[in-house]
Motif scaffolding. Sequence first.
Motif, PDB file in Angstrom:
ATOM      1  N   SER A 190       5.974   1.961  -3.232  1.00 60.97           N
ATOM      2  CA  SER A 190       6.803   0.797  -2.915  1.00 60.97           C
ATOM      3  C   SER A 190       5.884  -0.366  -2.569  1.00 60.97           C
ATOM      4  O   SER A 190       5.234  -0.373  -1.525  1.00 60.97           O
ATOM      5  CB  SER A 190       7.731   1.111  -1.736  1.00 60.97           C
ATOM      6  N   ASN A 191       5.819  -1.347  -3.442  1.00 62.54           N
ATOM      7  CA  ASN A 191       4.831  -2.411  -3.328  1.00 62.54           C
ATOM      8  C   ASN A 191       5.403  -3.665  -2.676  1.00 62.54           C
ATOM      9  O   ASN A 191       6.578  -3.997  -2.868  1.00 62.54           O
ATOM     10  CB  ASN A 191       4.307  -2.778  -4.715  1.00 62.54           C
TER      11      ASN A 191
ATOM     12  N   THR B   4      -3.047  -0.254  -0.395  1.00 62.28           N
ATOM     13  CA  THR B   4      -3.001   0.066  -1.819  1.00 62.28           C
ATOM     14  C   THR B   4      -1.678  -0.362  -2.453  1.00 62.28           C
ATOM     15  O   THR B   4      -1.589  -0.489  -3.679  1.00 62.28           O
ATOM     16  CB  THR B   4      -3.192   1.577  -2.037  1.00 62.28           C
ATOM     17  N   THR B   5      -0.665  -0.584  -1.646  1.00 66.33           N
ATOM     18  CA  THR B   5       0.623  -0.985  -2.201  1.00 66.33           C
ATOM     19  C   THR B   5       1.050  -2.359  -1.686  1.00 66.33           C
ATOM     20  O   THR B   5       2.208  -2.745  -1.839  1.00 66.33           O
ATOM     21  CB  THR B   5       1.720   0.049  -1.860  1.00 66.33           C
ATOM     22  N   THR B   6       0.133  -3.077  -1.058  1.00 63.57           N
ATOM     23  CA  THR B   6       0.417  -4.429  -0.579  1.00 63.57           C
ATOM     24  C   THR B   6      -0.553  -5.392  -1.249  1.00 63.57           C
ATOM     25  O   THR B   6      -1.763  -5.338  -1.031  1.00 63.57           O
ATOM     26  CB  THR B   6       0.276  -4.513   0.956  1.00 63.57           C
ATOM     27  N   ASP B   7      -0.001  -6.271  -2.105  1.00 67.33           N
ATOM     28  CA  ASP B   7      -0.830  -7.184  -2.887  1.00 67.33           C
ATOM     29  C   ASP B   7      -0.449  -8.616  -2.533  1.00 67.33           C
ATOM     30  O   ASP B   7       0.516  -9.173  -3.059  1.00 67.33           O
ATOM     31  CB  ASP B   7      -0.619  -6.921  -4.381  1.00 67.33           C
TER      32      ASP B   7
ATOM     33  N   SER C 152       5.240   5.595  -0.485  1.00 68.24           N
ATOM     34  CA  SER C 152       4.264   5.560  -1.556  1.00 68.24           C
ATOM     35  C   SER C 152       4.912   5.016  -2.830  1.00 68.24           C
ATOM     36  O   SER C 152       6.014   5.425  -3.210  1.00 68.24           O
ATOM     37  CB  SER C 152       3.718   6.967  -1.814  1.00 68.24           C
TER      38      SER C 152
ATOM     39  N   ASP D  92      10.270  -1.870  -4.112  1.00 70.44           N
ATOM     40  CA  ASP D  92       9.383  -3.030  -4.119  1.00 70.44           C
ATOM     41  C   ASP D  92      10.026  -4.254  -3.459  1.00 70.44           C
ATOM     42  O   ASP D  92      11.225  -4.490  -3.572  1.00 70.44           O
ATOM     43  CB  ASP D  92       9.016  -3.401  -5.553  1.00 70.44           C
TER      44      ASP D  92
ATOM     45  N   GLN E 152       6.404   2.226   4.903  1.00 72.39           N
ATOM     46  CA  GLN E 152       6.329   1.867   3.495  1.00 72.39           C
ATOM     47  C   GLN E 152       6.058   3.121   2.684  1.00 72.39           C
ATOM     48  O   GLN E 152       5.016   3.757   2.818  1.00 72.39           O
ATOM     49  CB  GLN E 152       5.225   0.830   3.275  1.00 72.39           C
TER      50      GLN E 152
ATOM     51  N   THR F 198       4.538  -7.556  -2.985  1.00 73.30           N
ATOM     52  CA  THR F 198       3.756  -8.476  -3.803  1.00 73.30           C
ATOM     53  C   THR F 198       4.216  -9.897  -3.520  1.00 73.30           C
ATOM     54  O   THR F 198       5.406 -10.223  -3.675  1.00 73.30           O
ATOM     55  CB  THR F 198       3.937  -8.165  -5.302  1.00 73.30           C
TER      56      THR F 198
ATOM     57  N   THR G 231       9.188  -8.253  -3.858  1.00 74.30           N
ATOM     58  CA  THR G 231       8.381  -9.122  -4.708  1.00 74.30           C
ATOM     59  C   THR G 231       8.859 -10.556  -4.597  1.00 74.30           C
ATOM     60  O   THR G 231      10.020 -10.865  -4.914  1.00 74.30           O
ATOM     61  CB  THR G 231       8.465  -8.683  -6.182  1.00 74.30           C
TER      62      THR G 231
END
Length: 359
Positions: free
Chosen positions: A328-329, A348-351, A326, A304, A324, A331, A306
Motif C-alpha cells: 500500500s503506497n 519502501t512504500t512511501t514515495d 505491505s 494506495d 501501512q 505517493t 496518491t
Amino acid sequence: LPPRLSGPGVWPSGRTRKERKPAGSHLRVRGVSVGSTQARNAALKAFIADTNWSSSPLKDFFSTSWSRRALLGPRKFSSSSRSNLGTAGTGTTTLNGTGSGSIGGTLQITTSAVVFNSVTLTTVGAITVSAQNAVDINAGSINSGTATVSISANQDNSGTESFTMASGTSIATTSAATPAISIRVNNTGGTGGASLAQLSASGEGYVNVVGGASGGAITDSNAGTVNITAATATLLAATGIGTSADALDTSVTDLSATNSTSGDIVISEANALTIVSPGISTSGGNGNISVTLVGNAALAIQADITAHGTGTVTLTMAGGTVTQSSGSNITADGLLLSGNGTYPLSETTTDVNNLAASV
C-alpha cells in the motif's frame, strides 16, 4: 368520457373494452380507455382530482398544484404495494410527504426533476428516483426501512443540475445491500455535483456516491455534522470531495475516494478508519489529499494514497496509530504528518519528495 363499466369488461352499450379500444396510444383509467395525448392527460387529471385520497397513505404525497405534479405521461399509483411515477416529462415532480403514514411498498419515480418537501417520507420497500435534471431534498427525512435507496440526477448528461440536500435533511436505511444507498449525478456528460447533508446506512450498510462522473464535486451541506454513516463508503467525483474550508464528515469503517480532474479530497472521520481498494487518489489538477481522524483512533492504510503532481498528502491524528500494509503506497510531492499520532510508515512504500511533521 364514457361512463364507468357496469360489469367486468363491458361498456353500458354492451360492447367490450377490447372492441372500444382506439388505435394507437392509450391509457386505461378505472376502465376508461382514451386515445390522444390531450385526452389521456385530461383523463388522468380527472382521475386524480376525483379520487378520495383521504384514506390512502398517499393522501399528502402530491402537490396541490397540478402543474407541479408533472404527470405528463402514463403513471400508475397503488397505495397497497407500489407508487410509480413512470415516464419522464418536462416539469417538476414535487413530493410533499406522507404525513404520519407510510408507503406500504416501493417508491419509483422517473421524471424530469424532483423536489422533496417532505416532513417524513417513509416506505417499507426500495426507493428509486431517476431525474433528467435536478433532485432537491429541501426538508425532512427519507427512510426506506430495510430496503435500498437509489437516486440519480442529471441523467440527460448536460448542464449543472445536481443532487442537493438542504442542511438538516437525511436519507436513512438499515439495508446491508451493496450499495444500500446510491447517489449518482451525471454519467457521460454534465457538471452537476452532490451536496450531502446526512446519509445513513446503519449496520453493515454500504454507501456509494458518484458526485459527478464527468464533472462535479461532492460537498458538505451541513457544516460539521456527519455526512455519511455506514460500514463502507465509496466516493467518486471530478472537481473535489470536500474542501479545505469544509471537509466531508464521515463515520465509516472502510473508505475509498477518487477525484479525477481538479480540486482536493478532504475527509474528516469520527472513528477508526481503514483505507481500502481502490484507495484514495487525485488524478488531476495537483489535487491534495487530507485525512483527519477526530477521535483517538487508528488509521489503517490497506490501499494506495496518491496525490497528483505537486499535490500533498496530509494525515492528521488525535492520538492513534497509523499502520501501512505491505504493497500500500503513499505517493505525493509532499507528506505532512500532523497532530498527536504514531506514524510507523514504510520507506519502501512511501514515495514523496518532501516530508514534514506538525503537532
